[in-house]
Design a protein around this motif. Structure first.
Motif, PDB file in Angstrom:
ATOM      1  N   ASP A  42       0.831  -1.213   0.000  1.00 13.52           N
ATOM      2  CA  ASP A  42       0.000   0.000   0.000  1.00 13.52           C
ATOM      3  C   ASP A  42       0.860   1.255   0.000  1.00 13.52           C
ATOM      4  OD1 ASP A  42      -2.433  -1.261  -0.114  1.00 13.52           O
ATOM      5  OD2 ASP A  42      -2.905  -1.028   2.022  1.00 13.52           O
ATOM      6  N   LEU A  43       1.932   1.256   0.762  1.00 20.02           N
ATOM      7  CA  LEU A  43       2.811   2.425   0.825  1.00 20.02           C
ATOM      8  C   LEU A  43       3.490   2.677  -0.514  1.00 20.02           C
ATOM      9  CD1 LEU A  43       4.379   1.883   4.350  1.00 20.02           C
ATOM     10  CD2 LEU A  43       2.826   3.726   3.674  1.00 20.02           C
ATOM     11  N   LYS A  44       3.927   1.611  -1.190  1.00 20.19           N
ATOM     12  CA  LYS A  44       4.542   1.768  -2.515  1.00 20.19           C
ATOM     13  C   LYS A  44       3.534   2.323  -3.514  1.00 20.19           C
ATOM     14  CE  LYS A  44       7.883  -1.969  -2.021  1.00 20.19           C
ATOM     15  NZ  LYS A  44       8.240  -3.330  -2.453  1.00 20.19           N
ATOM     16  N   THR A  45       2.331   1.761  -3.494  1.00 19.99           N
ATOM     17  CA  THR A  45       1.282   2.215  -4.412  1.00 19.99           C
ATOM     18  C   THR A  45       0.932   3.675  -4.142  1.00 19.99           C
ATOM     19  OG1 THR A  45       0.377  -0.023  -4.521  1.00 19.99           O
ATOM     20  CG2 THR A  45      -1.072   1.768  -5.232  1.00 19.99           C
ATOM     21  N   ALA A  46       0.759   4.017  -2.874  1.00 19.61           N
ATOM     22  CA  ALA A  46       0.437   5.406  -2.521  1.00 19.61           C
ATOM     23  C   ALA A  46       1.559   6.343  -2.948  1.00 19.61           C
ATOM     24  CB  ALA A  46       0.180   5.520  -1.019  1.00 19.61           C
ATOM     25  N   SER A  47       2.794   5.914  -2.792  1.00 16.13           N
ATOM     26  CA  SER A  47       3.935   6.761  -3.180  1.00 16.13           C
ATOM     27  C   SER A  47       3.931   7.042  -4.676  1.00 16.13           C
ATOM     28  CB  SER A  47       5.258   6.098  -2.777  1.00 16.13           C
ATOM     29  OG  SER A  47       5.352   5.992  -1.386  1.00 16.13           O
ATOM     30  N   VAL A  48       3.715   6.001  -5.476  1.00 16.34           N
ATOM     31  CA  VAL A  48       3.686   6.172  -6.933  1.00 16.34           C
ATOM     32  C   VAL A  48       2.540   7.098  -7.341  1.00 16.34           C
ATOM     33  CG1 VAL A  48       3.256   4.970  -9.125  1.00 16.34           C
ATOM     34  CG2 VAL A  48       4.831   3.984  -7.444  1.00 16.34           C
TER      35      VAL A  48
END
Length: 131
Positions: A42-48
């Motif tokens: 989720d953190l990677k997706t939110a960052s992108v």
């Protein structure tokens, strides 16, 4: 987003730093030692998604169309416009997936119930005067 993909590494890192700061502010905590694979995803997706969102915010051309949720299509001489109206207003970014992730990171208040609540002094000392 193609425009973000071709950014120089230094510029992309600035956007990543801004996205990370945004996530930390929303969550009111940092995720440096996080090990939960679902949360990391989720953190990677939110960052992108935040990097793309921030890029669009920084560039005025096309910003309104991308962020408004309006879809326009033409067929021959006929054209129509649709607004993506789900009835939900998140108040965050307007991107459903990103808003959902960000909202899941917002700390929820703990329900303390009545276990440890104190309503005030339980005894009030009264002075009696005898005359």
């Amino acid at each position: 987003m193609e425009e973000v993909a071709v950014l120089p590494d230094e510029k992309l890192q600035l956007y990543l730093d801004r996205a990370t700061a945004w996530i930390h502010r929303m969550a009111q905590r940092k995720f440096y030692n996080e090990t939960d694979p679902d949360l990391l995803t989720d953190l990677k997706t939110a960052s992108v998604l935040l990097v793309e969102y921030l890029w669009v915010q920084d560039h005025n051309e096309g910003k309104e169309q991308v962020m408004s949720g309006i879809k326009q299509e033409s067929i021959g001489s006929y054209s129509y416009t649709l607004k993506d109206d789900t009835g939900e207003e998140s108040g965050l970014t307007g991107m459903k997936e990103l808003d959902s992730i960000l909202q899941s990171l917002i700390p929820k208040p703990l329900a303390t119930g009545m276990f440890f609540s104190v309503s005030g002094p339980s005894r009030v000392e009264k002075k009696c005067e005898w005359k």
